[in-house]
Design an enzyme around this catalytic site. Sequence first.
Site, PDB file in Angstrom:
ATOM      1  N   HIS A   9      -6.462  -4.871  -4.350  1.00 22.69           N
ATOM      2  CA  HIS A   9      -5.720  -3.901  -5.175  1.00 22.69           C
ATOM      3  C   HIS A   9      -4.693  -3.167  -4.305  1.00 22.69           C
ATOM      4  CE1 HIS A   9      -4.831  -0.225  -7.461  1.00 22.69           C
ATOM      5  NE2 HIS A   9      -5.348   0.482  -6.481  1.00 22.69           N
TER       6      HIS A   9
ATOM      7  N   TRP B  14      -7.599  -2.532   3.023  1.00 19.65           N
ATOM      8  CA  TRP B  14      -6.243  -3.036   3.298  1.00 19.65           C
ATOM      9  C   TRP B  14      -5.862  -2.838   4.754  1.00 19.65           C
ATOM     10  CZ3 TRP B  14      -1.076  -0.760   3.933  1.00 19.65           C
ATOM     11  CH2 TRP B  14      -1.108   0.597   4.246  1.00 19.65           C
TER      12      TRP B  14
ATOM     13  N   SER C 140      10.301  -8.322   3.932  1.00 17.11           N
ATOM     14  CA  SER C 140      10.735  -6.929   4.090  1.00 17.11           C
ATOM     15  C   SER C 140      11.756  -6.791   5.203  1.00 17.11           C
ATOM     16  CB  SER C 140       9.547  -6.030   4.426  1.00 17.11           C
ATOM     17  OG  SER C 140       8.695  -5.957   3.344  1.00 17.11           O
TER      18      SER C 140
ATOM     19  N   GLU D  24       4.916   3.202   7.045  1.00 19.06           N
ATOM     20  CA  GLU D  24       4.867   2.499   5.750  1.00 19.06           C
ATOM     21  C   GLU D  24       4.781   3.493   4.578  1.00 19.06           C
ATOM     22  OE1 GLU D  24       5.224  -0.550   4.751  1.00 19.06           O
ATOM     23  OE2 GLU D  24       4.453  -0.355   2.713  1.00 19.06           O
TER      24      GLU D  24
ATOM     25  N   TYR E  40       6.060   6.357   4.449  1.00 15.10           N
ATOM     26  CA  TYR E  40       7.406   6.918   4.244  1.00 15.10           C
ATOM     27  C   TYR E  40       8.384   5.860   3.775  1.00 15.10           C
ATOM     28  CZ  TYR E  40       5.459  11.189   5.722  1.00 15.10           C
ATOM     29  OH  TYR E  40       4.679  12.304   5.755  1.00 15.10           O
TER      30      TYR E  40
ATOM     31  N   SER F 277      16.730  12.566  -5.955  1.00 16.97           N
ATOM     32  CA  SER F 277      17.954  13.283  -5.572  1.00 16.97           C
ATOM     33  C   SER F 277      19.162  12.850  -6.403  1.00 16.97           C
ATOM     34  CB  SER F 277      18.263  13.057  -4.091  1.00 16.97           C
ATOM     35  OG  SER F 277      17.167  13.444  -3.312  1.00 16.97           O
TER      36      SER F 277
ATOM     37  N   HIS G 108      -3.442  10.469  13.158  1.00 13.52           N
ATOM     38  CA  HIS G 108      -4.151  11.396  12.260  1.00 13.52           C
ATOM     39  C   HIS G 108      -5.024  10.634  11.265  1.00 13.52           C
ATOM     40  CE1 HIS G 108      -0.408  11.544   9.394  1.00 13.52           C
ATOM     41  NE2 HIS G 108      -1.194  10.550   9.076  1.00 13.52           N
TER      42      HIS G 108
END
Lengths: 531, 32
Positions: free
Chosen positions: A83, A148, A176, A261, A263, A274, A308
């Site tokens: 998923h 994942w 990508s 990734e 971001y 925007s 983190h």
Amino acid sequence: MSSTAADAHDHTHHGHEHKGFVAWCLRWITTTNHKDIGTLYLMFSLAMLFVGGAMALYIRAELAVPGIQFQNPHFFNQMTTVHALVMVFGMIMPAFAGFANWLIPLMIGAPDMALPRLNNWSFWLLPFAAALLVMTLFFDGGGPAGGWTLYPPLVLQTGDALPFVIFAVHLLGMSSIMAAINIIVTIMNLRAPGMTLLKMPLFVWTWLITAYLLLLAMPVLAGGVTMLLTDRFFGTSFFEAAGGGDPVLFQHIFWFFGHPEVYIIILPAFGIISEVIPTFARKPLFGYASMVYATASIAFLSLIVWAHHMFTVGMPLGGQLFFMLTTMIIAVPTGVKVFNWTATLWKGSLSFETPMLFALAFLFLFTLGGFSGLMLAIVPADIQYHDSYFVVAHFHYVLVPGALFGAFAGAYYWLPKMTGHMYDERLAKWHFWLTAISVNVTFFPQHFLGLAGMPRRIPDYATQFADFNLVSSIGAFTMGFSQLLFVYVIIKCIRGGPKATAKVWDEPRGLEWTVPSPAPHHTFETPPVVK
Amino acid sequence: VNTRSAKSVALVLGLFALAVYVGYIAWIGLIL
């Protein structure tokens, strides 16, 4: 460019002249037109939304009540893993790549992407990679089930599927990287005269920065999974303690890719928001230059916060402090963005069409996801939250009402430009309200579940978690079925509806609104002059 | 539009990605 643009032209006309299914297929397989490839990306992404969504519903069906409902826990783990991979690599990234293909050339006044054949290849790698990934579920030993993140040594226990999963990840990464190269080259080389960098729409800016992030992060993931492959099949021990390696090393490599990734997924959504907010506030974007610098700062910081995700592995205090503080600093440029969007709304002449509704929901709910991210950044607190449902709630808030709502806002905003028809506003509003309510019903209770101690990635749980899990599952099914309405609105809009004008909205800004709706197959063959 | 320049920029970026891929594995191989 001249030869490639001419080829694209030939292909299109070739397709129009021959009738029949084969010719129709060939037209889409061989197309080098940026609008065609954009459409392919968007359609593929929509299909994957339902593939990944079906897996999500399987997960929520299993978790609706305590006890094991279906199959076995191993299959549940495969579902959570696939998923995530499908939604990240197959759905949300291609959705934004689709908007990039459609809109970047239109926004900068270019005739097409700089490398149209590479563009075709970037797209057509995707369906095969995604098919390969989903097919592994039927292999002996099942698909990948270690999450994942593909952490060793767990992922090395995968059956026959492992090399195929790694190959699929390589293909997705290649796709990508090639798309990123194409986007950078298009923006750097193909801008119309007068379109200086600081005149570019924010959506183009966010994609330029995203493309650089992709170029830095994807090869690192490729390196990591290649090392997994050699550990399993060629006797190396990069991640095997017995051979002098270190499994924690993989976590560092994975998250050096994995955090940028996050971001890569959210920055293009920032770009769409925007564009949408100024149009429906009928005001120019507040603080354009600070938006560009904030985007670049977020991208830079995203490269130095990766650990983190792994506070619990036992890193030195200095490391914990560094990664905690850098993570918290991301709130500063993100705060600049949220402030600027809010300031754009201030004293604006607001109207609430569906793209604006999704943009406003994004503003509230993404910020909520950001705040739970700050909670997770605090080391002593994270040691409690780590691997709990609180984390699941956090990242779904930034990915669903964050990134996915950004994509929905973009879809409704540019759909009239793409199809030449206005969509059904009443049904679209139904889609918005059903989705916005159900997304909170699904994910908000997961905060409470996590804080009460429910671990993530488990198919069964203690009975004290039953109520919130049932609420979450009801929300998930409502959200899942509401997306059928989105498909219906799109089909209805493609087939007909009130004719869209070139400008579509009252006060949109940008070159894409200077061409007719639907945008002709070839635009800006003579570059516009931007003042 | 200058096609040659677009292709050179693309080539440089592609080689950069390849260097990161190979370099990362080589570097980790060396430090282990």
